[in-house]
Motif scaffolding. Structure first.
Motif, PDB file in Angstrom:
ATOM      1  N   THR A  21     -14.085 -19.158 -30.763  1.00 39.25           N
ATOM      2  CA  THR A  21     -15.388 -19.471 -30.179  1.00 39.25           C
ATOM      3  C   THR A  21     -15.546 -18.909 -28.771  1.00 39.25           C
ATOM      4  O   THR A  21     -16.592 -18.335 -28.428  1.00 39.25           O
ATOM      5  CB  THR A  21     -15.621 -20.996 -30.163  1.00 39.25           C
ATOM      6  OG1 THR A  21     -15.744 -21.468 -31.517  1.00 39.25           O
ATOM      7  CG2 THR A  21     -16.897 -21.342 -29.407  1.00 39.25           C
ATOM      8  N   ALA A  24     -16.063 -15.176 -28.909  1.00 39.42           N
ATOM      9  CA  ALA A  24     -17.356 -14.873 -29.527  1.00 39.42           C
ATOM     10  C   ALA A  24     -18.504 -15.125 -28.543  1.00 39.42           C
ATOM     11  O   ALA A  24     -19.466 -14.348 -28.489  1.00 39.42           O
ATOM     12  CB  ALA A  24     -17.542 -15.705 -30.793  1.00 39.42           C
ATOM     13  N   LEU A  25     -18.413 -16.199 -27.755  1.00 35.05           N
ATOM     14  CA  LEU A  25     -19.440 -16.479 -26.750  1.00 35.05           C
ATOM     15  C   LEU A  25     -19.479 -15.398 -25.682  1.00 35.05           C
ATOM     16  O   LEU A  25     -20.550 -14.940 -25.274  1.00 35.05           O
ATOM     17  CB  LEU A  25     -19.182 -17.847 -26.103  1.00 35.05           C
ATOM     18  CG  LEU A  25     -19.634 -19.075 -26.894  1.00 35.05           C
ATOM     19  CD1 LEU A  25     -19.113 -20.353 -26.245  1.00 35.05           C
ATOM     20  CD2 LEU A  25     -21.157 -19.121 -27.010  1.00 35.05           C
ATOM     21  N   ALA A  28     -21.178 -12.361 -27.217  1.00 37.33           N
ATOM     22  CA  ALA A  28     -22.627 -12.525 -27.370  1.00 37.33           C
ATOM     23  C   ALA A  28     -23.346 -12.396 -26.035  1.00 37.33           C
ATOM     24  O   ALA A  28     -24.376 -11.722 -25.927  1.00 37.33           O
ATOM     25  CB  ALA A  28     -22.933 -13.877 -28.014  1.00 37.33           C
ATOM     26  N   GLU A  38     -25.024 -19.391 -27.746  1.00 35.14           N
ATOM     27  CA  GLU A  38     -24.439 -20.412 -28.622  1.00 35.14           C
ATOM     28  C   GLU A  38     -25.067 -20.365 -30.013  1.00 35.14           C
ATOM     29  O   GLU A  38     -24.363 -20.489 -31.026  1.00 35.14           O
ATOM     30  CB  GLU A  38     -24.599 -21.805 -28.004  1.00 35.14           C
ATOM     31  CG  GLU A  38     -23.719 -22.036 -26.789  1.00 35.14           C
ATOM     32  CD  GLU A  38     -23.745 -23.477 -26.324  1.00 35.14           C
ATOM     33  OE1 GLU A  38     -24.384 -24.307 -27.016  1.00 35.14           O
ATOM     34  OE2 GLU A  38     -23.127 -23.777 -25.292  1.00 35.14           O
ATOM     35  N   VAL A  41     -23.675 -17.315 -31.840  1.00 41.24           N
ATOM     36  CA  VAL A  41     -22.294 -17.521 -32.299  1.00 41.24           C
ATOM     37  C   VAL A  41     -22.263 -18.464 -33.496  1.00 41.24           C
ATOM     38  O   VAL A  41     -21.526 -18.232 -34.462  1.00 41.24           O
ATOM     39  CB  VAL A  41     -21.416 -18.051 -31.144  1.00 41.24           C
ATOM     40  CG1 VAL A  41     -20.061 -18.533 -31.657  1.00 41.24           C
ATOM     41  CG2 VAL A  41     -21.228 -16.953 -30.099  1.00 41.24           C
ATOM     42  N   GLN A  42     -23.043 -19.516 -33.445  1.00 43.63           N
ATOM     43  CA  GLN A  42     -23.097 -20.460 -34.566  1.00 43.63           C
ATOM     44  C   GLN A  42     -23.554 -19.759 -35.846  1.00 43.63           C
ATOM     45  O   GLN A  42     -22.977 -19.947 -36.929  1.00 43.63           O
ATOM     46  CB  GLN A  42     -24.043 -21.615 -34.227  1.00 43.63           C
ATOM     47  CG  GLN A  42     -24.021 -22.746 -35.251  1.00 43.63           C
ATOM     48  CD  GLN A  42     -24.883 -23.922 -34.801  1.00 43.63           C
ATOM     49  OE1 GLN A  42     -25.936 -23.745 -34.201  1.00 43.63           O
ATOM     50  NE2 GLN A  42     -24.428 -25.127 -35.085  1.00 43.63           N
ATOM     51  N   LEU A  66     -16.370 -10.228 -34.578  1.00 39.96           N
ATOM     52  CA  LEU A  66     -17.143  -9.710 -33.452  1.00 39.96           C
ATOM     53  C   LEU A  66     -18.175  -8.683 -33.900  1.00 39.96           C
ATOM     54  O   LEU A  66     -19.207  -8.516 -33.239  1.00 39.96           O
ATOM     55  CB  LEU A  66     -16.216  -9.119 -32.392  1.00 39.96           C
ATOM     56  CG  LEU A  66     -15.384 -10.153 -31.634  1.00 39.96           C
ATOM     57  CD1 LEU A  66     -14.575  -9.489 -30.534  1.00 39.96           C
ATOM     58  CD2 LEU A  66     -16.263 -11.245 -31.040  1.00 39.96           C
ATOM     59  N   VAL A  69     -20.983 -10.890 -34.746  1.00 43.92           N
ATOM     60  CA  VAL A  69     -21.583 -11.378 -33.498  1.00 43.92           C
ATOM     61  C   VAL A  69     -22.474 -10.301 -32.882  1.00 43.92           C
ATOM     62  O   VAL A  69     -23.587 -10.579 -32.423  1.00 43.92           O
ATOM     63  CB  VAL A  69     -20.487 -11.805 -32.492  1.00 43.92           C
ATOM     64  CG1 VAL A  69     -21.109 -12.120 -31.130  1.00 43.92           C
ATOM     65  CG2 VAL A  69     -19.728 -13.028 -33.014  1.00 43.92           C
ATOM     66  N   THR A  73     -26.406 -10.622 -32.230  1.00 42.05           N
ATOM     67  CA  THR A  73     -26.915 -10.472 -30.867  1.00 42.05           C
ATOM     68  C   THR A  73     -28.006  -9.424 -30.830  1.00 42.05           C
ATOM     69  O   THR A  73     -29.071  -9.619 -30.214  1.00 42.05           O
ATOM     70  CB  THR A  73     -25.780 -10.078 -29.909  1.00 42.05           C
ATOM     71  OG1 THR A  73     -24.768 -11.085 -29.925  1.00 42.05           O
ATOM     72  CG2 THR A  73     -26.299  -9.930 -28.487  1.00 42.05           C
TER      73      THR A  73
END
Length: 204
Positions: A21, A24-25, A28, A38, A41-42, A66, A69, A73
């Motif tokens: 997480t 990934a945050l 993003a 958030e 990522v979710q 990723l 992600v 994004t």
């Protein structure tokens, strides 16, 4: 771990989510999700779970995640009503995962924040491909193989685009010095030592 998830162990996927997480945050936010990081990522974790049937056995989970992600994004940024500002992105990136220890000297911390803001401003002036490769290699500290897998590019393409991107950043930021991974530094030190002894290897 993936085998356990496919076998119907929900806790196994929860472990993967917890382990990835933070990264990934960071990805993003660095790629432009800003305050929507958030949610991005979710959604990426949900899509990754739904796509596990297509996950290649033996592949690394991190670059595969990723890449999802990055796609989420990109979609979010393209459909966003408001424009992301550099200040907002920098604040969100710092909030997603602090990069400067609280114990750091205030002057050093201030310089690091200033340098990072300058780097993000310069990245905004690069094309998408160059911005992506620098973000993955240096902001997310992924190695060449992981970057290639995450972006779906051959390693040679990663290397050539990274070199061009760094040359452009060098013109925009004369003081920019990308931090290498410890393993790469050790390899370069070993290679320099071999070359000094006349035993340099010509192959990459």
């Amino acid at each position: 771990m993936i085998a356990r998830v496919r076998a119907g162990e929900p806790e196994a996927y929860a472990e993967l989510v917890r382990a990835h997480t933070g990264l990934a945050l960071r990805a993003a936010v660095a790629l432009g999700a800003g305050a929507d990081a958030e949610d991005v990522v979710q959604q990426a974790f949900f899509k990754a779970y739904c796509s596990l049937g297509r996950f290649r056995d033996g592949a690394a989970f991190k670059p595969w995640l990723l890449s999802i992600v990055a796609n989420e994004t990109r979609n979010t940024v393209r459909t966003a009503v408001r424009q992301r500002t550099l200040a907002g992105r920098e604040a969100a990136l710092a909030e997603a995962e602090p990069l400067i220890p609280e114990s750091a000297d205030p002057a050093v911390a201030a310089l690091e924040v200033e340098r990072r803001a300058a780097l993000l401003a310069a990245l905004e002036r690069l094309g998408e491909e160059h911005r992506l490769v620098v973000t993955y290699r240096y902001l997310l500290e992924m190695d060449e193989s992981e970057t290639a897998e995450a972006l779906g590019w051959p390693r040679g393409t990663v290397k050539s685009r990274l070199n061009r991107a760094l040359r452009k950043l060098g013109r925009l930021l004369p003081d920019f010095e990308p931090r290498e991974h410890p393993g790469r530094q050790a390899h370069q030190a070993h290679q320099s030592h071999q070359e000094s002894r006349g035993g340099g290897d010509e192959h990459e």
